[in-house]
Design an enzyme around this catalytic site. Structure first.
Site, PDB file in Angstrom:
ATOM      1  N   GLY A 206       0.854  -1.181   0.000  1.00 54.98           N
ATOM      2  CA  GLY A 206       0.000   0.000   0.000  1.00 54.98           C
ATOM      3  C   GLY A 206       0.885   1.223   0.000  1.00 54.98           C
ATOM      4  N   PRO A 208       2.846   4.699   1.016  1.00 56.60           N
ATOM      5  CA  PRO A 208       3.595   4.983   2.234  1.00 56.60           C
ATOM      6  C   PRO A 208       2.707   5.633   3.288  1.00 56.60           C
ATOM      7  CG  PRO A 208       4.608   6.029   0.322  1.00 56.60           C
ATOM      8  CD  PRO A 208       3.353   5.407  -0.148  1.00 56.60           C
ATOM      9  N   THR A 210       0.492   4.311   5.326  1.00 53.83           N
ATOM     10  CA  THR A 210      -0.843   3.785   5.593  1.00 53.83           C
ATOM     11  C   THR A 210      -0.857   2.855   6.795  1.00 53.83           C
ATOM     12  OG1 THR A 210      -0.377   2.162   3.885  1.00 53.83           O
ATOM     13  CG2 THR A 210      -1.811   3.990   3.291  1.00 53.83           C
ATOM     14  N   GLU A 429     -16.761   9.195 -11.763  1.00 51.39           N
ATOM     15  CA  GLU A 429     -16.984   7.796 -11.380  1.00 51.39           C
ATOM     16  C   GLU A 429     -18.473   7.463 -11.374  1.00 51.39           C
ATOM     17  OE1 GLU A 429     -14.637   5.718 -11.406  1.00 51.39           O
ATOM     18  OE2 GLU A 429     -13.037   7.216 -11.457  1.00 51.39           O
ATOM     19  N   ASP A 504      -9.270   5.892 -19.518  1.00 48.07           N
ATOM     20  CA  ASP A 504     -10.512   5.393 -20.120  1.00 48.07           C
ATOM     21  C   ASP A 504     -10.402   5.445 -21.639  1.00 48.07           C
ATOM     22  OD1 ASP A 504     -11.517   5.266 -17.584  1.00 48.07           O
ATOM     23  OD2 ASP A 504     -12.503   7.227 -17.699  1.00 48.07           O
TER      24      ASP A 504
HETATM   25  P1  ADP Z   1       4.014   2.577   6.498  1.00 49.48           P
HETATM   26  O1  ADP Z   1       4.843   1.529   7.153  1.00 49.48           O
HETATM   27  O2  ADP Z   1       2.802   2.034   5.793  1.00 49.48           O
HETATM   28  O3  ADP Z   1       4.747   3.531   5.636  1.00 49.48           O
HETATM   29  P2  ADP Z   1       3.719   3.444   9.204  1.00 49.48           P
HETATM   30  O4  ADP Z   1       3.188   2.226   9.820  1.00 49.48           O
HETATM   31  O5  ADP Z   1       5.152   3.714   9.393  1.00 49.48           O
HETATM   32  O6  ADP Z   1       3.370   3.473   7.662  1.00 49.48           O
HETATM   33  O7  ADP Z   1       2.867   4.683   9.697  1.00 49.48           O
HETATM   34  C1  ADP Z   1       3.481   5.829  10.219  1.00 49.48           C
HETATM   35  C2  ADP Z   1       2.668   6.399  11.351  1.00 49.48           C
HETATM   36  O8  ADP Z   1       1.401   6.847  10.889  1.00 49.48           O
HETATM   37  C3  ADP Z   1       2.345   5.380  12.414  1.00 49.48           C
HETATM   38  O9  ADP Z   1       3.359   5.301  13.355  1.00 49.48           O
HETATM   39  C4  ADP Z   1       1.067   5.927  13.001  1.00 49.48           C
HETATM   40  O10 ADP Z   1       1.317   6.911  13.964  1.00 49.48           O
HETATM   41  C5  ADP Z   1       0.396   6.586  11.825  1.00 49.48           C
HETATM   42  N1  ADP Z   1      -0.588   5.683  11.204  1.00 49.48           N
HETATM   43  C6  ADP Z   1      -0.538   5.185   9.955  1.00 49.48           C
HETATM   44  N2  ADP Z   1      -1.612   4.420   9.698  1.00 49.48           N
HETATM   45  C7  ADP Z   1      -2.361   4.407  10.815  1.00 49.48           C
HETATM   46  C8  ADP Z   1      -3.590   3.779  11.176  1.00 49.48           C
HETATM   47  N3  ADP Z   1      -4.271   3.000  10.323  1.00 49.48           N
HETATM   48  N4  ADP Z   1      -4.070   3.990  12.417  1.00 49.48           N
HETATM   49  C9  ADP Z   1      -3.408   4.766  13.282  1.00 49.48           C
HETATM   50  N5  ADP Z   1      -2.240   5.380  13.004  1.00 49.48           N
HETATM   51  C10 ADP Z   1      -1.704   5.228  11.782  1.00 49.48           C
HETATM   52 ZN    ZN Z   2     -12.813   6.996 -15.711  1.00 48.52          ZN
END
Ligand code: ADP
Ligand code: ZN
Length: 611
Positions: A206, A208, A210, A429, A504
């Site tokens: 996914g 960055p 997330t 959409e 599209d």
């Molecule tokens: P990735 O590894 O996907 O790049 P991270 O896990 O390092 O993302 O996310 C960075 C920070 O963003 C986490 O430490 C957290 O504080 C916040 N964060 C990201 N996604 C969430 C989520 N779904 N719920 C709560 N906090 C999140």
């Molecule tokens: Zn479209």
């Protein structure tokens, strides 16, 4: 986790090392300088000359040791240092007394240990210097030479592993998929009894920020097992073989403490398709990747070690990594929708003092395209803004300010969408979806989303009910109308068109060409196949370049393609104009919820249509 990485990889350590480096260089120069100075000014004289000078009272000072006599003397009017090798001389003291030297003394001979150290010390000093230089280049932020080939994975202390699924918000489906891993790590016996085999490797993919790292950590926290984290980029070092040995070491450590979780962030840094890209293979990366594959194949389920990889580029991974028995379970960690964003905000808002009248739902609506890391950032920044103003609580204006800051910020990788763009995307959409709903012989609309994903700003997902091997002409025609529905909706609603329909349109062109050139679905051209090879023909005019096709034929083909496309477009526009109210309600609902599932779509389209 792009933001955190920098601080992780370059600890204080690096500064200290730099300072040390300069201190040692400085010392080295001082010593060198002194030595050369000594060599220059100490005059080596024969014993006979020493005795003569002694007689002529030119010697000022003498220090005698068993193997050396040194001191100061007058030589052509100047005071100089001298040294000489002593001969057996019982009258030395008498002569010195007679000469009237003010100061003469003895000194023990240097033991061989000290001489050795003085000589070999140089070699050590040089090795040391080389070591610093060498390390500075090759492993910024490492722990030192001793751990060179070892994995730098950090093992989180079990007690510190407090992160659980509670801390990860807005991705319930992902958590569900991961929960059986937790269960397995907790009671592996239960699974083994039944002969079940769980995946050894899981791939979280996914955009960055997330929460992929957070999720992996939470799995370890839920299962109460050690968590080893490392990053793909750590494995790709300057020297061939280092990465591979780090991988080996990492797995060894984890196995020793099994059940355990190994997390490899940025898996694409090692796991990139081999022989791809400019410059061909990268030896070191390849070795590391091979080692990773060996380790993955090596543990037999009974090791209770689970490898979780994360990447935002699953498309570039080497297919070998994705084979069964390796990273065979892939879990999507998408950017959150509006509800997910609210949940994430709630989790992070607990850490600060919010004014009670703040509605996190409103903030969620204002932040389309933001990922968890952005939202955590917003909450944190707003607390800083509020503190700067000496407030007791964080207020809405602080949050607004930090949203703007994040939007303008340079570090953002994910896309931020303006309110106007969001509206265009929603109608686009909705246009696709509505035509798909209204036309017969189309696949049911499964989902519409205006949450950006990868390069797509939104998508309408149609899933076929059954596998099909034959497609009818009307099905293709309808597909073209659906594809053109997005652009048509934009034109109807905004009286202006955007670049959003590019994908599209390329699909439309492709289908229409195939109808004419391959499927024999154009009456004017007839039942012939003009395309010889996928790669050869792109447009009608290309046909003319091939022997056997006339310019006229080429023109006819182009005209036919154009006719089919424009008929479909007109049809799409008519349908959407007729059902404008449905288009509006679909788009409005989309703007509100960002993702619509099939039952919600049905309710709007059929519910309204029935009334
Ligand atoms: P990735 O590894 O996907 O790049 P991270 O896990 O390092 O993302 O996310 C960075 C920070 O963003 C986490 O430490 C957290 O504080 C916040 N964060 C990201 N996604 C969430 C989520 N779904 N719920 C709560 N906090 C999140
Ligand atoms: Zn479209």
């Amino acid at each position: 986790m792009p933001l955190k990485k920098i601080s992780n990889k370059m600890p204080l350590n690096k500064n200290t090392r730099q300072i040390l480096f300069w201190i040692i260089t400085f010392l080295l120069f001082i010593t060198l300088y002194h030595n050369f100075k000594n060599l220059e000014t100490v005059k080596q004289i024969p014993y006979s000359e020493f005795k003569q000078k002694l007689k002529s009272k030119k010697i000022i000072k003498v220090v005698v040791s068993p193997n050396l006599i040194k001191g100061e003397m007058q030589d052509s009017g100047m005071d100089v240092k001298f040294r000489t090798l002593p001969l057996p001389d019982s009258k030395l003291i008498e002569d010195m007394e007679a000469s009237g030297i003010k100061s003469f003394s003895g000194e023990p001979d240097r033991s061989w240990v000290i001489s050795l150290l003085l000589n070999v010390g140089w070699i050590f000093l040089f090795i040391f210097l080389w070591w610093f230089l060498f390390l500075r280049q090759s492993q910024m932020g490492g722990k030192g030479a001793m751990s060179f080939g070892r994995s730098r994975a950090k093992e989180q202390d079990l007690k510190k592993q407090k992160i659980t699924f509670k801390d990860v918000a807005g991705c319930d489906e992902t958590k569900e998929e991961l929960s059986d891993i937790v269960d397995y790590l907790k009671n592996p016996k239960k699974y083994k009894q039944l002969g079940g085999v769980l995946p050894k490797g899981m791939l979280l993919f996914g955009p960055p920020g997330t929460g992929k790292t957070l999720l992996a950590r939470a799995v370890a926290g839920e299962a109460q097992v050690p968590f080893y984290t490392s990053s793909g980029s750590e494995f790709v070092e300057m020297f061939v073989g280092v990465g591979a040995s780090r991988v080996r070491d990492l797995f060894e450590k984890a196995k020793k403490n099994a059940p355990a979780i190994i997390f490899v962030d940025e898996l694409d840094a090692v796991g990139r398709r081999r022989f791809a890209g400019i410059g061909g293979g990268h030896d070191e990366r390849e070795q590391t990747l091979n080692q990773l594959l060996v380790e993955l194949d090596g543990f037999e389920g009974n090791e209770n070690v689970i490898l979780i990889g994360a990447t935002n580029r699953p498309d570039v991974l080497d297919p070998a990594l994705l084979r069964p028995g390796r990273f065979d379970r892939r879990i999507n960690v998408p950017a959150p929708d509006i509800m997910g964003r609210e949940e994430i905000l709630k989790v992070h808002a607990k850490k600060i003092k919010l004014s009670p009248d703040i509605d996190l739902g409103i903030i969620a609506r204002r932040t389309p395209g933001f990922v968890g890391a952005d939202l955590a950032n917003i909450i944190n920044e707003s607390a800083i803004f509020a503190a700067r103003k000496n407030k007791k609580f964080v207020e809405m204006e602080d949050i607004e300010e930090s949203i703007e800051r994040v939007i303008a910020g340079p570090q953002r990788k994910t896309r931020i969408i303006s309110e106007k763009e969001r509206k265009v995307i929603a109608f686009h959409e909705a246009g696709h979806a509505l035509i798909a709903k209204l036309l017969p012989h189309t696949d049911p609309v499964h989902k519409i989303s205006i949450v950006p994903r990868g390069p797509a700003l939104g998508y309408t997902l149609q899933l076929p009910v059954e596998d099909k091997y034959l497609t009818t002409k009307s099905e293709i025609i309808n597909k073209l109308s659906i594809l053109l529905g997005g652009r048509a909706a934009e034109e109807i609603v905004f009286d202006e068109i955007t670049t959003g329909a590019q994908d599209d349109l390329s699909k439309v062109t492709n289908y229409a060409q195939k109808m004419v050139l391959e499927f024999g679905m154009s009456e004017k051209i007839g039942l012939i196949t003009l395309r010889k090879d996928e790669s050869e023909v792109f447009l009608g005019r290309d046909i003319a370049k091939q022997p056997g096709y006339s310019n006229e034929m080429a023109k006819n083909v182009d005209d036919e393609i154009k006719r089919i496309v424009s008929e479909c477009y007109v049809k799409a526009k008519e349908m959407l104009t007729d059902e404008r109210h449905l288009l509006n309600s679909l788009a409005e609902k989309l703007l509100e919820k960002e993702i619509l599932e099939s039952d919600e779509i049905d309710l709007i389209v059929n519910g309204n249509a029935a009334a």
